[in-house]
Design a protein around this motif. Structure first.
Motif, PDB file in Angstrom:
ATOM      1  N   HIS A   1       0.830  -1.207   0.000  1.00 61.91           N
ATOM      2  CA  HIS A   1       0.000   0.000   0.000  1.00 61.91           C
ATOM      3  C   HIS A   1       0.865   1.258   0.000  1.00 61.91           C
ATOM      4  O   HIS A   1       1.952   1.282   0.579  1.00 61.91           O
TER       5      HIS A   1
ATOM      6  N   LEU B   1      -5.498   6.898  -0.659  1.00 64.29           N
ATOM      7  CA  LEU B   1      -6.160   5.651  -0.279  1.00 64.29           C
ATOM      8  C   LEU B   1      -7.516   5.977   0.325  1.00 64.29           C
ATOM      9  O   LEU B   1      -7.616   6.804   1.235  1.00 64.29           O
TER      10      LEU B   1
ATOM     11  N   ASP C   1      -9.621   0.215   0.095  1.00 62.04           N
ATOM     12  CA  ASP C   1      -8.160   0.159   0.142  1.00 62.04           C
ATOM     13  C   ASP C   1      -7.633   0.648   1.485  1.00 62.04           C
ATOM     14  O   ASP C   1      -6.691   0.070   2.043  1.00 62.04           O
TER      15      ASP C   1
ATOM     16  N   LEU D   1      -5.617  -1.549   4.374  1.00 58.57           N
ATOM     17  CA  LEU D   1      -4.364  -1.133   5.006  1.00 58.57           C
ATOM     18  C   LEU D   1      -4.484  -1.224   6.522  1.00 58.57           C
ATOM     19  O   LEU D   1      -3.619  -1.795   7.199  1.00 58.57           O
TER      20      LEU D   1
END
Length: 269
Positions: free
Chosen positions: A70, A80, A84, A88
């Motif tokens: 990431h 992000l 997403d 993370l």
């Protein structure tokens, strides 16, 4: 309990808060997967800011941070969001100074909160956890040696026990990285060593990358593979704890050490 670790790379990272205060200035830093790193510095030096940029709790103003696969970018870069960002944060566990437990429910239920990202909403709402999740949670409690407290309410535990539950909750995520933001600041000296040994053992046995902010310099030297020193948002030391003598700490702190900067020999077990 299987885990994989992630590396972390800061590239020219700066953070300026909305009020104009500079939290970080042009940080370049590479933390290999599986390393245990202690971050030291005065209050306001940027320790919490640095840790909280790693999981996106503090957005960066410029530069980029890579956490495994990431990437977090400064303003103007690709951000992000949504799934997403949640992915993370599921890979990056966070241990807070204040424990952040649900005090009125059991220790086991608190640890199971670490499975939220991996479970359908209806299971979490009904408390209908899969047997695999319960087994994983109990394994995490075993890792921090607190299984006998599994069915007690979190409110009945001491501060040190609550912090160990918080670590177990983070472990239940199966994280690639564990961030610990002043995890022993509210604990007595012997309990501080217990919690730091838990984090050190988790790093050594499971290979998870661990980044921990610490005020006490002797704790940082004793339990970290590597020390990062911050002063006024800038990186002023990066090296082994054995190389961090008093002159190094004076450079980090901008003054001579005092008794308040170390936990002291009275805490040795």
């Amino acid at each position: 309990m299987e885990h994989t670790a992630a590396d972390i790379r800061f590239s020219d990272v700066s953070v300026t808060y909305p009020n104009g205060y500079t939290g970080l200035k042009n940080i370049n830093l590479n933390i290999p997967a599986g390393e245990m790193v202690g971050i030291v510095g005065l209050s306001g030096a940027g320790k919490s800011t640095l840790i909280r940029t790693i999981n996106g709790l503090v957005p960066i103003t410029s530069g980029s941070i890579n956490v495994g696969a990431h990437q977090l970018n400064g303003r103007g870069g690709t951000q992000l969001r949504g799934k997403d960002l949640r992915e993370l944060r599921s890979n990056v566990g966070m241990v807070f100074q204040s424990f952040n437990l649900a005090k009125r429910t059991t220790v086991l239920n608190n640890v199971l909160m670490g499975r939220l990202y991996h479970s359908p909403a209806w299971r979490t709402l009904l408390g209908a956890w899969k047997n695999d999740d319960v087994e994983l949670a109990m394994s995490a409690l075993e890792r921090v040696e607190i299984v006998p407290k599994a069915y007690e309410k979190a409110s009945s535990l001491s501060g040190g026990q609550q912090q160990r539950v918080a670590i177990a909750r983070t472990l239940a995520q199966r994280p690639q990285v564990i961030l610990a933001d002043e995890p022993v600041a509210s604990l007595d000296p012997p309990t501080s060593h217990v919690v730091m040994r838990d984090l050190q053992r988790i790093n050594a046995e499971l290979g998870i990358t661990v980044v921990v902010n610490l005020h006490f310099l002797d704790l940082a030297r004793r339990y970290s593979d590597r020390l990062i020193g911050l002063r006024s948002g800038e990186l002023v030391f990066d090296g082994a704890g054995a190389d961090a003598d008093e002159s190094v700490f004076e450079n980090i702190y901008g003054r001579s050490l005092t008794a308040e900067d170390v936990l002291g020999t009275k805490a040795e077990l």
